[in-house]
Structures are given as C-alpha cells and as structure tokens.
Design a protein around this motif. Structure first.
Motif, PDB file in Angstrom:
ATOM      1  N   GLY A 170       2.449  -8.330  24.441  1.00  0.00           N
ATOM      2  CA  GLY A 170       1.193  -8.322  23.676  1.00  0.00           C
ATOM      3  C   GLY A 170       1.420  -8.705  22.223  1.00  0.00           C
ATOM      4  N   GLY A 171       0.340  -8.724  21.486  1.00  0.00           N
ATOM      5  CA  GLY A 171       0.398  -9.120  20.083  1.00  0.00           C
ATOM      6  C   GLY A 171       1.288  -8.204  19.255  1.00  0.00           C
ATOM      7  N   ASN A 172       1.438  -6.929  19.677  1.00  0.00           N
ATOM      8  CA  ASN A 172       2.291  -5.992  18.931  1.00  0.00           C
ATOM      9  C   ASN A 172       3.751  -6.059  19.380  1.00  0.00           C
ATOM     10  N   GLY A 173       4.051  -6.964  20.293  1.00  0.00           N
ATOM     11  CA  GLY A 173       5.433  -7.150  20.745  1.00  0.00           C
ATOM     12  C   GLY A 173       5.810  -6.323  21.951  1.00  0.00           C
ATOM     13  N   GLU A 174       4.977  -5.353  22.352  1.00  0.00           N
ATOM     14  CA  GLU A 174       5.311  -4.510  23.511  1.00  0.00           C
ATOM     15  C   GLU A 174       5.050  -5.280  24.806  1.00  0.00           C
TER      16      GLU A 174
ATOM     17  N   PRO B  37      -3.855 -13.184  21.622  1.00  0.00           N
ATOM     18  CA  PRO B  37      -2.571 -13.869  21.615  1.00  0.00           C
ATOM     19  C   PRO B  37      -1.496 -13.042  22.337  1.00  0.00           C
ATOM     20  N   VAL B  38      -0.701 -13.699  23.136  1.00  0.00           N
ATOM     21  CA  VAL B  38       0.403 -13.027  23.848  1.00  0.00           C
ATOM     22  C   VAL B  38       1.644 -13.919  23.754  1.00  0.00           C
ATOM     23  N   THR B  39       2.792 -13.363  24.166  1.00  0.00           N
ATOM     24  CA  THR B  39       4.021 -14.146  24.236  1.00  0.00           C
ATOM     25  C   THR B  39       4.539 -14.057  25.668  1.00  0.00           C
ATOM     26  N   LEU B  40       4.863 -15.207  26.236  1.00  0.00           N
ATOM     27  CA  LEU B  40       5.437 -15.211  27.581  1.00  0.00           C
ATOM     28  C   LEU B  40       6.957 -15.193  27.478  1.00  0.00           C
ATOM     29  N   GLY B  41       7.594 -14.408  28.331  1.00  0.00           N
ATOM     30  CA  GLY B  41       9.050 -14.339  28.358  1.00  0.00           C
ATOM     31  C   GLY B  41       9.565 -14.864  29.691  1.00  0.00           C
TER      32      GLY B  41
ATOM     33  N   ASN C 261      10.221  -4.613  24.794  1.00  0.00           N
ATOM     34  CA  ASN C 261       9.483  -5.369  23.779  1.00  0.00           C
ATOM     35  C   ASN C 261      10.182  -6.700  23.491  1.00  0.00           C
ATOM     36  N   LEU C 262       9.576  -7.460  22.600  1.00  0.00           N
ATOM     37  CA  LEU C 262      10.096  -8.796  22.286  1.00  0.00           C
ATOM     38  C   LEU C 262      11.500  -8.748  21.703  1.00  0.00           C
ATOM     39  N   PHE C 263      11.782  -7.682  20.892  1.00  0.00           N
ATOM     40  CA  PHE C 263      13.097  -7.602  20.271  1.00  0.00           C
ATOM     41  C   PHE C 263      14.185  -7.484  21.337  1.00  0.00           C
ATOM     42  N   VAL C 264      13.983  -6.568  22.279  1.00  0.00           N
ATOM     43  CA  VAL C 264      14.977  -6.362  23.346  1.00  0.00           C
ATOM     44  C   VAL C 264      15.064  -7.611  24.217  1.00  0.00           C
ATOM     45  N   ALA C 265      13.887  -8.206  24.503  1.00  0.00           N
ATOM     46  CA  ALA C 265      13.867  -9.414  25.340  1.00  0.00           C
ATOM     47  C   ALA C 265      14.690 -10.520  24.700  1.00  0.00           C
TER      48      ALA C 265
END
Lengths: 293, 349
Positions: free
Chosen positions: B342-346, B266-270, B227-231
């Motif tokens: 994803g929007g939930n951070g996963e 909405p998404v987040t790219l890493g 997820n975003l936190f670990v990333a």
C-alpha cells in the motif's frame, strides 16, 4: 636506458645533500674529536702534542668524572621512572576516560605546558622556587610546620642533584604523557572491549593491552630519555653550573668546563668520546630490542 | 537454558535516539540474525546486550534475570568482534585462554578447554603462533575459539565475516552453521549481508533506523515481507518493485493489469526475479520488455528489461541464457506471485 639509469641513481641524488651535511657536521667532527682526544692541546695555541691514551687515563682517575657519570646515571634512572613509567600510567588514565573531556584536556595542557618553556626560564623559575626561606618550597614547609625538612636545595651537596633532576622531570614528563597518549589512542578500542568482556579490571587491561600495545613507543621514548640524560647540560649549567663542589657535575658540564674554562681541550675531547660511546651503546641496545620485535 | 528478552529497549546518545522501544525475544539454542543497512542500530543493539553500551531505557533480561546494571563480564556472554580483536602480542593459545587466566582458573582446566576449542576449530597446529602469522579465516577461528572456551550462555557475533574474502566467507558460514549445531548454543549474529542472514538464521530480525521492521524465518521474510523495506532488503537480486495504481478491482502498472482487489489508490507491486517467465504459458498477463543488460553467472543468468514507464525489471533465467542485450522479450507474471504494498509501504497481499 637513460631513464633507467636516472631511476637508479635518483634516490642517491635525493639522499646526497643530507648525507653530505651529516658527514660534514656530525660524523667527521665526531671522528676528529676522537683524534683530538689523543693529543694534549689548547684552544689558544696552534701546537699540540700526541699523548696517546693519557687523557683517558687522567679521565678515569678523576673523581669528578666518576661523580659526573654517577649523576648522569641517576638522572637517567629517575627520568625513566618519571618520563616513561609515570608518564605511561598518567597517559593511560587520561585516555581511559576516567575524567570528562574538559578535565582531560585541562590536564593534558597543564602537563604539556612546561615543555614549551625555554630551559633558561625554567632554570631561573626553579631557582626562585628553591630559594632558601623565601622560596615557594620552603614557604610551604614553614606554612605546614615541616620547617625541619627545609634545605638550601641548590646549595647543599646532598640535595642539589635531586633538586635539578626533579626540575627536568617537571618540564618533560608532560611532553612524554602527550606522546604516550597518542600511542595509546592508536590501540584499537575493541581490544579493550574484548578484554572487558573477559572480566579484566582496568589495571589488568593496562598490563594486558596498553603496556604491550605501546611497547615500541616505550622503547623509543626510554632510549631518547637515556640519551637526553647522558647529554644533559643546559639545565645544570643554568641552575648550578655543576656546583656546589662538583656535586651536580654531569659529563656535559665537566666537558664544557674542561674545554672552555680549564682549556684542556684534549681531555674535554676524551670526555666527549666517552659520552659518544655511552650513547652509541644505548642506541645499539635499542636496535637489538627492536629487531627482537 | 539461555533465553534473552529485550523489553522496550532504548538507546540514546545525547539527543540522538539510535534504538527506540525495541522488543525482542531470543529462544534457547536459537540462531538469530540481526540484519539491516549500515547505521540501522544493529551493532549498537548487540553492544547493549553485551554490556559494552548502557541501555538508556527498557530492560534486558537473560534467563529471567534483569541484566541492565550487570557488568559485561558477568552477563555470561562472549562476543566475536568484526576486527577479531586478537591480542597481537599473545599466541593463539594465550589469546584463547586470557579470560580463563583472568578468572584464575587452574592450568589444567585452561589447557583442557583450549585444547577442546582448538580441536573443534581445527586450530591445534597453530596454538603457538601469533595472530600476525595467521590468515584472516584462521584469525576469525581464534576469535571464535576465545568465545568457546568461556562456555558462554549466549554467543554474540558482530559482523564476524565482513573482513574475509568471498570464498572464505562462504567456508566460514558453513563452519559457523556446523558450530551452532555442535555446540547447541544460543547465538545472536549481526550482519549487513542478507545472504549471511538467510543462510545462517533460524530467525531473522530486519532492522531499519533503530526499529525492527520484521522478525521471521528466512522463508517468511522472503515469501511474505511485511513491508517495502523488507521486500527490498531481503533477496539477491532485489525484488522488483513497480509503482502502480489500483482502482479497487484492478491494478494497472508498467508490467500489466492484474485483477487484484485492494483499496483504491497508489500501490507498489513486488515481483521476485525468479517468478517472471519468458513467453506466455498459463499466465494471467503478458508484457513486452527490451533487454538492456544480461549477466550470465553459470547456473543462472539475469536479464535487465526496460518495460517502459522508466521501469527496469530483473528477470532470472536458467543456465547460460542465449538471450542478448537489445532483444525484445515477452514476459508473463503469474498474478498469484505478485505482492502488493500500500501507499504506506505495508504489504496488502
């Protein structure tokens, strides 16, 4: 250049006022007292006569002096037991969390309260408690069928000194407990946790960590206690004035009586000099022990 | 055999829940690192394992035996504290042997065990010194030595290197790694430093707000953060996280359009700094950025690029780069290196 000179002398300028006061009111009178002890003189006459060490010879030949010295020593030993050893143990128990915070604060306050009472109040209070037959102690002894243990606590030579000493312990042990609690709380808690993981019991934790951890505080408090024991005057004077039959005489009361009741000021100055050297010796021991650390 | 299992372990301080229904297994001879930001509950979890904190709910099982009510000293664990927790009035030898003395071991056994630990940790010339005469690294070794002489089932380390300077920390990290191999022991290690976690661990447990975010090998956590936190937590410098939008077939962002099929929204790219390339060679997309700052570290450099849309991108460059602040750069990012959250951070991809 001027600023540099100012920087150099500034610390001395700050120290000078207190040094002047100390010299004027402590060191000079102490030295003057030693000189006075070599004279025979009265506070109501101008003339004095040089007698060399006669006052000291008379002092060391006096039974009252030796009795007073023994009483001071007894006072010091019992004060060390109560105000250092017991106070440390009680402080450790209170800090260790054996009781909840509410009970701990109650005990701390209850133990500390006597130390804020004036000595005269304490003296009068305990005179009532020690009253034969109607006093609280005798009442308790009678109520529990132990009347055979009843005494005229402040009127018998055998019990008077211990009675007064115990009042002092009642008044000051709580104060020392609070000081020890502060010292114990400064010991990092992970030392206790590390030792707990090594399998140490609470008693082992006390001896392995608490006692060495408060060594410096213990040393200073022990020295202060001994100083106090050899300088004690007020509680004795209020409760017994050194009586009966000089049984509760200490060096302080002996000196006061010699100076202001018997008007042998040179002799009183000799007693004061002896007190000074005893406390000086104790102070020297303290400095030596602290250097060893 | 030294295995540890936590089952739905919970810790509450009054109404405050610090650890919630946490499950964890630590295998024999494994080096597990609990990592997370300050206040995430990792030290509390270690203290629960050690027996220094009660477990409010759930079970702690070591080698098949439930340990919740067993006192700290009888769990067969040894802990190395952040502050070292050395007894200042005792010598190194006395510090190391205190547990054995309390246990009533005979003198010869104590001497042998202390000598062996001192040999392993190169503390032999310091056995008669007191802690105040030791450096930070030496004190840390004494604390480890004290753990070794107890021959514990599991070693617990609570941020043991955080009081050391950078050079000493690196040296101690290597020594700890060697020690783990030499002792073949099970170790649980708490740190907030993800570099320590990455370099020491067989498996890393990433914690956040009293929960486990992900458990995995350093490589898994780095390459496939859950997820975003670990990333954001694993990797130094941090992974670039860029807000984007997916229309179901293409993701549109400040760093380009990527033909990645994920659910619309909405998404987040890493993007890791090292996968970004300067110029365009065999790339899916190119984009331009304005160099704001360049950090030259010797073996590599980092350039911080403003790519518009209030997005600052960290780019790793080889060697002492000649690129300067104020320049405009063309960058390209291979689509297969882009992670999508994803929007939930996963992580979706």
């Amino acid at each position: 250049m001027k600023a540099q000179t100012m920087r150099r002398i500034a610390p001395y300028l700050f120290l000078f006022p207190s040094l002047l006061l100390l010299i004027s009111f402590v060191y000079a009178p102490a030295l003057e007292n030693m000189v006075y002890s070599l004279f025979s003189w009265s506070s109501v006459r101008i003339e004095s006569r040089f007698v060399g060490l006669d006052n000291y010879r008379e002092l060391f030949a006096s039974q009252i002096f030796w009795r007073a010295l023994v009483n001071n020593a007894l006072y010091a030993v019992i004060s060390i037991v109560f105000q250092v050893f017991f106070a440390l143990v009680i402080a450790a128990v209170l800090v260790a969390g054996v009781f909840g915070p509410l009970l701990r604060n109650f005990f701390r306050t209850a133990f500390f309260l006597p130390s804020i009472l004036p000595v005269t109040v304490v003296g009068l209070l305990w005179q009532l408690i020690y009253q034969p037959t109607i006093g609280l102690i005798d009442q308790l002894l009678f109520a529990t069928g132990l009347q055979s243990l009843s005494h005229v606590w402040l009127g018998e030579e055998a019990t008077v000194m211990m009675s007064v000493i115990m009042v002092s312990q009642w008044q000051w042990t709580g104060y020392m407990i609070v000081l020890f609690m502060v010292a114990i709380q400064a010991i990092p808690s992970d030392l206790y946790e590390a030792l707990r993981m090594e399998g140490a019991s609470r008693i082992q934790q006390f001896f392995y960590i608490t006692v060495p951890g408060v060594r410096e505080s213990t040393l200073i408090l022990a020295i202060i206690t001994i100083f106090g024991a050899f300088k004690v005057f007020d509680i004795i004077w209020v409760m017994t004035a050194g009586g009966p039959n000089n049984a509760s005489e200490v060096l302080g009361t002996h000196m006061y009586r010699s100076a202001f009741r018997n008007d042998v000021s040179g002799y009183a100055a000799a007693v004061a000099t002896v007190i000074f050297f005893i406390t000086l010796a104790v102070g020297a021991v303290q400095i030596r022990l602290q250097r060893q650390d | 055999m030294s295995e540890l299992r936590l089952q739905r372990a919970t810790k509450r301080f009054g109404n405050l829940t610090v650890i919630e229904k946490l499950d964890l297994e630590v295998h024999d001879r494994e080096f597990v690192v609990l990592v997370g930001p300050s206040g995430c509950g990792k030290s509390t979890l270690l203290r629960m394992i050690a027996g220094l904190e009660d477990i409010t709910d759930g079970d702690l099982i070591i080698d098949g035996q439930r340990m919740n009510e067993i006192p700290a000293a009888r769990r067969g664990l040894a802990m190395v504290f952040q502050s070292y927790a050395l007894y200042p009035h005792m010598t190194v030898a006395q510090n190391m042997s205190v547990g054995l003395r309390i246990a009533g071991e005979n003198k010869a056994t104590i001497q042998n065990k202390v000598a062996e630990a001192a040999r392993i940790l190169q503390l032999e010339p310091m056995l008669d010194r007191k802690p105040k005469a030791l450096s930070g690294g030496q004190r840390q070794r004494v604390a480890i030595g004290r753990a070794i002489v107890r021959n514990p089932r599991i070693f617990l380390f609570d941020e043991p290197l955080s009081n050391l300077d950078a050079a000493l920390r690196l040296q101690m990290r290597l020594e700890l790694s060697k020690l783990h191999d030499e002792l073949a022991a099970t170790m649980i290690y708490v740190t907030h430093d993800q570099v320590e976690a990455m370099t020491l661990a067989d498996r890393i447990v990433v914690m956040n707000a009293g929960r486990i975010e992900q458990i995995g090998t350093p490589e898994e956590l780095y390459q496939r953060p859950a997820n975003l936190f670990v990333a954001g937590f694993i990797g130094s410098p941090k992974m670039n996280l860029v807000e984007a939008h997916s229309d179901g077939n293409v993701i549109d962002s400040a760093i380009g359009r990527y033909p990645i099929r994920v659910a619309e929204g909405p998404v987040t790219l890493g993007v890791r700094p090292e996968v970004i390339r300067i110029g365009c060679q065999d790339c899916s997309t190119t984009h331009s950025g304005h160099v704001q700052v360049v950090e030259r570290l010797g073996a590599n450099s980092f350039a911080y690029l403003d790519v518009g849309d209030r997005t600052l991108l960290t780019v790793e460059l080889p060697g002492m780069t000649s690129i300067k602040a104020g320049e405009d750069l063309q960058i390209s990012i291979p689509a297969d290196k882009v992670l999508v959250f994803g929007g939930n951070g996963e992580r979706l991809r």
